[in-house]
Design a protein around this motif. Sequence first.
Motif, PDB file in Angstrom:
ATOM      1  N   ARG A  71     -34.919   7.603   1.706  1.00 50.69           N
ATOM      2  CA  ARG A  71     -33.885   8.636   1.630  1.00 50.69           C
ATOM      3  C   ARG A  71     -32.829   8.380   2.689  1.00 50.69           C
ATOM      4  NH1 ARG A  71     -37.187  13.950   2.201  1.00 50.69           N
ATOM      5  NH2 ARG A  71     -35.112  14.922   2.114  1.00 50.69           N
ATOM      6  N   ASP A  72     -31.582   8.650   2.324  1.00 52.22           N
ATOM      7  CA  ASP A  72     -30.455   8.552   3.240  1.00 52.22           C
ATOM      8  C   ASP A  72     -29.930   9.968   3.426  1.00 52.22           C
ATOM      9  OD1 ASP A  72     -27.980   8.283   4.484  1.00 52.22           O
ATOM     10  OD2 ASP A  72     -27.518   6.420   3.436  1.00 52.22           O
ATOM     11  N   SER A  73     -30.316  10.578   4.527  1.00 54.30           N
ATOM     12  CA  SER A  73     -29.945  11.970   4.749  1.00 54.30           C
ATOM     13  C   SER A  73     -28.480  12.136   5.110  1.00 54.30           C
ATOM     14  CB  SER A  73     -30.827  12.575   5.848  1.00 54.30           C
ATOM     15  OG  SER A  73     -32.173  12.644   5.418  1.00 54.30           O
ATOM     16  N   ALA A  74     -27.840  11.078   5.547  1.00 58.42           N
ATOM     17  CA  ALA A  74     -26.408  11.158   5.841  1.00 58.42           C
ATOM     18  C   ALA A  74     -25.595  11.228   4.549  1.00 58.42           C
ATOM     19  CB  ALA A  74     -25.976   9.955   6.676  1.00 58.42           C
ATOM     20  N   GLU A  75     -26.077  10.538   3.518  1.00 61.62           N
ATOM     21  CA  GLU A  75     -25.358  10.485   2.250  1.00 61.62           C
ATOM     22  C   GLU A  75     -25.995  11.364   1.176  1.00 61.62           C
ATOM     23  OE1 GLU A  75     -22.541   8.940   1.796  1.00 61.62           O
ATOM     24  OE2 GLU A  75     -22.502   8.085   3.815  1.00 61.62           O
ATOM     25  N   ASN A  76     -27.123  12.000   1.480  1.00 66.97           N
ATOM     26  CA  ASN A  76     -27.836  12.838   0.503  1.00 66.97           C
ATOM     27  C   ASN A  76     -28.219  12.046  -0.750  1.00 66.97           C
ATOM     28  OD1 ASN A  76     -27.467  14.885   2.288  1.00 66.97           O
ATOM     29  ND2 ASN A  76     -26.368  16.230   0.896  1.00 66.97           N
ATOM     30  N   ILE A  77     -28.817  10.887  -0.529  1.00 69.31           N
ATOM     31  CA  ILE A  77     -29.215  10.032  -1.647  1.00 69.31           C
ATOM     32  C   ILE A  77     -30.678   9.649  -1.486  1.00 69.31           C
ATOM     33  CG2 ILE A  77     -28.827   7.864  -2.880  1.00 69.31           C
ATOM     34  CD1 ILE A  77     -25.939   7.953  -1.974  1.00 69.31           C
ATOM     35  N   LEU A  78     -31.387   9.720  -2.579  1.00 72.56           N
ATOM     36  CA  LEU A  78     -32.774   9.271  -2.660  1.00 72.56           C
ATOM     37  C   LEU A  78     -32.790   7.953  -3.424  1.00 72.56           C
ATOM     38  CD1 LEU A  78     -35.837  10.104  -2.256  1.00 72.56           C
ATOM     39  CD2 LEU A  78     -35.705  10.915  -4.624  1.00 72.56           C
ATOM     40  N   TYR A  79     -33.606   7.014  -2.947  1.00 73.91           N
ATOM     41  CA  TYR A  79     -33.686   5.705  -3.594  1.00 73.91           C
ATOM     42  C   TYR A  79     -35.103   5.405  -4.055  1.00 73.91           C
ATOM     43  CZ  TYR A  79     -29.174   4.800  -1.331  1.00 73.91           C
ATOM     44  OH  TYR A  79     -27.863   4.854  -0.924  1.00 73.91           O
ATOM     45  N   LEU A  80     -35.184   4.536  -5.050  1.00 74.72           N
ATOM     46  CA  LEU A  80     -36.461   3.960  -5.451  1.00 74.72           C
ATOM     47  C   LEU A  80     -36.213   2.482  -5.727  1.00 74.72           C
ATOM     48  CD1 LEU A  80     -39.465   4.590  -6.039  1.00 74.72           C
ATOM     49  CD2 LEU A  80     -38.832   4.681  -8.467  1.00 74.72           C
ATOM     50  N   GLN A  81     -36.671   1.650  -4.814  1.00 74.65           N
ATOM     51  CA  GLN A  81     -36.592   0.200  -5.012  1.00 74.65           C
ATOM     52  C   GLN A  81     -37.819  -0.233  -5.788  1.00 74.65           C
ATOM     53  OE1 GLN A  81     -34.171  -2.105  -4.080  1.00 74.65           O
ATOM     54  NE2 GLN A  81     -35.409  -3.556  -5.257  1.00 74.65           N
ATOM     55  N   MET A  82     -37.598  -0.860  -6.922  1.00 74.41           N
ATOM     56  CA  MET A  82     -38.688  -1.262  -7.802  1.00 74.41           C
ATOM     57  C   MET A  82     -38.681  -2.776  -7.933  1.00 74.41           C
ATOM     58  SD  MET A  82     -38.394   1.682 -10.734  1.00 74.41           S
ATOM     59  CE  MET A  82     -36.884   1.033 -11.417  1.00 74.41           C
ATOM     60  N   ASN A  83     -39.727  -3.398  -7.439  1.00 74.11           N
ATOM     61  CA  ASN A  83     -39.859  -4.851  -7.506  1.00 74.11           C
ATOM     62  C   ASN A  83     -40.997  -5.239  -8.444  1.00 74.11           C
ATOM     63  OD1 ASN A  83     -37.819  -5.080  -5.548  1.00 74.11           O
ATOM     64  ND2 ASN A  83     -39.315  -5.021  -3.876  1.00 74.11           N
ATOM     65  N   THR A  84     -40.963  -6.481  -8.868  1.00 77.10           N
ATOM     66  CA  THR A  84     -42.009  -7.011  -9.747  1.00 77.10           C
ATOM     67  C   THR A  84     -42.300  -6.053 -10.891  1.00 77.10           C
ATOM     68  OG1 THR A  84     -42.988  -7.872  -7.679  1.00 77.10           O
ATOM     69  CG2 THR A  84     -44.193  -8.266  -9.707  1.00 77.10           C
ATOM     70  N   LEU A  85     -41.272  -5.698 -11.598  1.00 74.64           N
ATOM     71  CA  LEU A  85     -41.409  -4.723 -12.674  1.00 74.64           C
ATOM     72  C   LEU A  85     -42.296  -5.259 -13.792  1.00 74.64           C
ATOM     73  CD1 LEU A  85     -37.800  -3.354 -12.647  1.00 74.64           C
ATOM     74  CD2 LEU A  85     -39.860  -1.948 -12.496  1.00 74.64           C
ATOM     75  N   LYS A  86     -43.028  -4.343 -14.409  1.00 72.03           N
ATOM     76  CA  LYS A  86     -43.939  -4.672 -15.500  1.00 72.03           C
ATOM     77  C   LYS A  86     -43.535  -3.887 -16.749  1.00 72.03           C
ATOM     78  CE  LYS A  86     -47.789  -5.059 -12.216  1.00 72.03           C
ATOM     79  NZ  LYS A  86     -49.147  -4.560 -11.869  1.00 72.03           N
ATOM     80  N   PRO A  87     -43.916  -4.363 -17.928  1.00 72.93           N
ATOM     81  CA  PRO A  87     -43.592  -3.599 -19.146  1.00 72.93           C
ATOM     82  C   PRO A  87     -44.112  -2.159 -19.099  1.00 72.93           C
ATOM     83  CG  PRO A  87     -44.244  -5.813 -19.718  1.00 72.93           C
ATOM     84  CD  PRO A  87     -44.487  -5.677 -18.239  1.00 72.93           C
ATOM     85  N   GLU A  88     -45.237  -1.944 -18.442  1.00 73.43           N
ATOM     86  CA  GLU A  88     -45.791  -0.587 -18.367  1.00 73.43           C
ATOM     87  C   GLU A  88     -44.997   0.330 -17.444  1.00 73.43           C
ATOM     88  OE1 GLU A  88     -47.409  -3.490 -17.932  1.00 73.43           O
ATOM     89  OE2 GLU A  88     -48.950  -3.320 -16.344  1.00 73.43           O
ATOM     90  N   ASP A  89     -43.999  -0.203 -16.758  1.00 73.21           N
ATOM     91  CA  ASP A  89     -43.097   0.630 -15.968  1.00 73.21           C
ATOM     92  C   ASP A  89     -41.984   1.232 -16.818  1.00 73.21           C
ATOM     93  OD1 ASP A  89     -43.357  -1.806 -13.357  1.00 73.21           O
ATOM     94  OD2 ASP A  89     -44.375   0.142 -13.452  1.00 73.21           O
TER      95      ASP A  89
END
Length: 123
Positions: A71-89
């Motif tokens: 989370r970036d509280s200065a910019e009010n943004i939540l992130y989700l970094q997703m690596n090695t994605l799979k079809p079940e994602d």
Amino acid sequence: EVQLMESGGDSVQAGWSLRLSCAVSGYDFRRACMGWFRQAPGKGREGVARIDRNSRPIYADSVKGRFTISRDSAENILYLQMNTLKPEDTAMYYCAATGRTYCASTWDGYNYWGQGTQVTVSS
């Protein structure tokens, strides 16, 4: 008016990475417990990751070691970094917020929701 707006979803191949963002407005982001949930066709909404007001993350077993919530509280943004994605994602991904001290693992513990962003992973 509280607004949560997700972005960053895309169609990618297995093994690729994506970063989802959730811009929050009209809410005290710094005090909020934030979460990412996903819902695949025909399935219920499941928790992916959540982060408390002290930026402590908790992950579902299915994404541990591959996804990172921040989370970036200065910019009010939540992130989700997703690596090695799979079809079940593959799913619609939603961000959610609650002012509760405890960050619930289930969807009913959150008061505010975005409209979702689609992630499709092909094999």
